[in-house]
Design an enzyme around this catalytic site. Structure first.
Site, PDB file in Angstrom:
ATOM      1  N   HIS A  13       0.863  -1.195   0.000  1.00  0.00           N
ATOM      2  CA  HIS A  13       0.000   0.000   0.000  1.00  0.00           C
ATOM      3  C   HIS A  13       0.896   1.240   0.000  1.00  0.00           C
ATOM      4  O   HIS A  13       1.223   1.785   1.062  1.00  0.00           O
ATOM      5  CB  HIS A  13      -0.936  -0.010   1.215  1.00  0.00           C
ATOM      6  CG  HIS A  13      -1.985   1.062   1.188  1.00  0.00           C
ATOM      7  ND1 HIS A  13      -3.304   0.823   1.495  1.00  0.00           N
ATOM      8  CD2 HIS A  13      -1.927   2.377   0.892  1.00  0.00           C
ATOM      9  CE1 HIS A  13      -4.007   1.949   1.391  1.00  0.00           C
ATOM     10  NE2 HIS A  13      -3.167   2.914   1.032  1.00  0.00           N
ATOM     11  N   HIS A  65       0.404  17.365  -6.718  1.00  0.00           N
ATOM     12  CA  HIS A  65       0.059  17.101  -8.125  1.00  0.00           C
ATOM     13  C   HIS A  65       0.420  18.285  -9.030  1.00  0.00           C
ATOM     14  O   HIS A  65       0.790  18.089 -10.186  1.00  0.00           O
ATOM     15  CB  HIS A  65      -1.428  16.735  -8.244  1.00  0.00           C
ATOM     16  CG  HIS A  65      -1.742  15.383  -7.654  1.00  0.00           C
ATOM     17  ND1 HIS A  65      -2.918  15.096  -7.013  1.00  0.00           N
ATOM     18  CD2 HIS A  65      -0.998  14.250  -7.577  1.00  0.00           C
ATOM     19  CE1 HIS A  65      -2.890  13.838  -6.582  1.00  0.00           C
ATOM     20  NE2 HIS A  65      -1.733  13.310  -6.911  1.00  0.00           N
ATOM     21  N   THR A  98      -2.780   7.206  -9.434  1.00  0.00           N
ATOM     22  CA  THR A  98      -3.985   7.616 -10.158  1.00  0.00           C
ATOM     23  C   THR A  98      -3.574   8.147 -11.532  1.00  0.00           C
ATOM     24  O   THR A  98      -2.906   9.190 -11.599  1.00  0.00           O
ATOM     25  CB  THR A  98      -4.711   8.754  -9.389  1.00  0.00           C
ATOM     26  OG1 THR A  98      -4.631   8.500  -7.981  1.00  0.00           O
ATOM     27  CG2 THR A  98      -6.138   8.904  -9.845  1.00  0.00           C
ATOM     28  N   ASP A 167      -9.731   7.748  -8.347  1.00  0.00           N
ATOM     29  CA  ASP A 167      -9.891   8.799  -7.328  1.00  0.00           C
ATOM     30  C   ASP A 167     -11.388   8.984  -7.069  1.00  0.00           C
ATOM     31  O   ASP A 167     -12.178   9.032  -8.020  1.00  0.00           O
ATOM     32  CB  ASP A 167      -9.268  10.105  -7.858  1.00  0.00           C
ATOM     33  CG  ASP A 167      -9.253  11.217  -6.830  1.00  0.00           C
ATOM     34  OD1 ASP A 167     -10.309  11.477  -6.203  1.00  0.00           O
ATOM     35  OD2 ASP A 167      -8.195  11.846  -6.645  1.00  0.00           O
ATOM     36  N   GLU A 227     -12.035   4.720   6.227  1.00  0.00           N
ATOM     37  CA  GLU A 227     -11.107   5.740   6.757  1.00  0.00           C
ATOM     38  C   GLU A 227     -11.865   6.748   7.607  1.00  0.00           C
ATOM     39  O   GLU A 227     -11.298   7.402   8.476  1.00  0.00           O
ATOM     40  CB  GLU A 227     -10.402   6.459   5.605  1.00  0.00           C
ATOM     41  CG  GLU A 227      -8.999   5.952   5.341  1.00  0.00           C
ATOM     42  CD  GLU A 227      -8.268   6.764   4.298  1.00  0.00           C
ATOM     43  OE1 GLU A 227      -8.789   6.880   3.173  1.00  0.00           O
ATOM     44  OE2 GLU A 227      -7.178   7.262   4.605  1.00  0.00           O
TER      45      GLU A 227
END
Ligand code: 6MZ
Length: 362
Positions: A13, A65, A98, A167, A227
């Site tokens: 992960h 990003h 992603t 995403d 989460e």
């Protein structure tokens, strides 16, 4: 810590853009600062901040990003991330990212992923095995080149496989495009699909058609699950029976029961959970209960850059927080081989690596 660094380990992960070195992020920010795209002094402290809420983490990803989305940078960070994991004796890495489209610089999801694969090819510090072979025929493990566990020699070979992330901000169509891309890139080491992103965004049902299609086509699936509290979503995710789930922080009795009876392996990210305050302290972390119940588990970093951690550090943390000895930690690392998404040939190679390392344990 040193001992855990020298032991062979598996990382299942790790988000590419969450695993970037701080020094690289700062360098990229400085360059964009000089070009006037960002104000360096505004972002420097954001990059260097050590504790962040879950909300702040996703704001940081938006910044990262901006810094990383061009082909050459994607290639560079991929190379560095693989080298960093290899240097701490990760023998098998499942790297997730992603695929991004950015028309202004001619980037498609495919060209983004090609830049990632280019990064795998660019690694020279270690031998990278990344392309899936269609057959399960095994090559003999080169014991000279292999990671030699527990004696401090550095890793010489790492298996890398890719997961494409959907995403949670994406549409059904965008998710489907990612799954089709994953299918197209199977020969380049793509083995599965991950669903991730800000858990407060998006609806599970949006991604379900793409995930079902992925499964029908034989891709393996891991989901960020629980989460934040969201009973209905957690239950639907567990009912979907993914091959693995990540986090599993906000489960209640009923969900724990479902999880345990399903035996779905859980990717545990201790530092990430503590830093984002999804779990308030390690002594109440669900690792303990799941470990005692012998539920399938694997320790992972999540975002080694964002949370300033490493797989070795996570092992060290678990060993001291939960009073586990070296042998128990070694067995935990070895058991993760069962949950990897790569084919039987890789599993056999890894098993051999761990068996050899086990013989050298004192
Ligand atoms: C959920 C996370 C995450 O894909 O651009 N990501 N999603 N929970 C987490 N825990 C803190 N950490 C990372 O890597 C960054 C992306 O991975 C997901 C987010 O979508 C983030 O934008 P890539 O390489």
């Amino acid at each position: 810590m040193e001992w855990f660094a020298s032991m062979p380990k598996v990382e299942l992960h790790a988000h590419l853009n969450g695993s970037i070195r701080d020094s690289t992020l700062l360098e990229l920010a400085r360059v964009l600062g000089e070009k006037g795209v960002i104000v360096f002094s505004d972002v420097e402290h954001v990059i260097m901040k050590s504790d962040r809420s879950l909300h702040e983490v996703f704001k940081l990803f938006d910044l990262i990003h901006v810094l990383t989305t061009d082909h050459a940078t994607v290639t560079r960070i991929t190379q560095e991330v693989v080298e960093d994991f290899a240097s701490e004796n990760i023998v098998y890495l499942e790297l997730r990212t992603t695929p991004k489209r950015n028309e202004s610089i001619g980037m498609s999801k495919r060209s983004y992923m090609d830049a990632v694969v280019e990064g795998l090819r660019a690694v020279s510090a270690v031998d990278v095995d990344f392309a899936s072979r269609s057959t399960d025929v095994r090559r003999p493990v080169n014991t000279k080149n292999m990671n030699d566990a527990c004696n401090g020699t550095r890793g010489k070979k790492i298996y890398v496989r890719l997961l494409l992330s959907i995403d949670r901000r994406e549409t059904t169509e965008a998710a489907m495009e990612t799954v089709k891309l994953a299918l197209e890139m199977r020969d380049l080491g793509v083995v599965g699909i991950d669903l991730s992103g800000n858990p407060t965004k998006g609806e599970w049902t949006t991604f379900l058609p793409a995930l079902k299609f992925a499964r029908e086509q034989g891709l393996q699936i891991t989901l960020h699950c629980g989460e934040i509290p969201n009973k209905e979503e957690i239950q639907s995710m567990l009912d979907f029976l993914p091959q693995r789930i990540g986090h599993a922080c906000c489960f209640e009795e009923e969900e724990w029961r479902k999880l345990k009876s399903s035996k779905i392996p859980v990717e545990i990210c201790l530092t990430s959970n503590i830093r984002t305050e999804t779990i308030s302290s390690l002594d109440i972390h669900h690792f303990v209960d799941l470990y005692k119940a012998q539920h399938p588990l694997v320790l992972c970093t999540d975002d080694s850059g964002v949370f300033s951690t490493s797989v070795s550090r996570e092992y060290d943390l678990a060993a001291s927080a939960f009073s586990l000895g070296r042998r128990e930690m070694f067995q935990l690392a070895k058991s993760a081989v069962k949950f990897i998404f790569a084919n039987g040939r890789v599993k056999e190679d890894l098993k051999e690596i761990f068996d050899l390392a086990e013989k050298k344990l004192d």
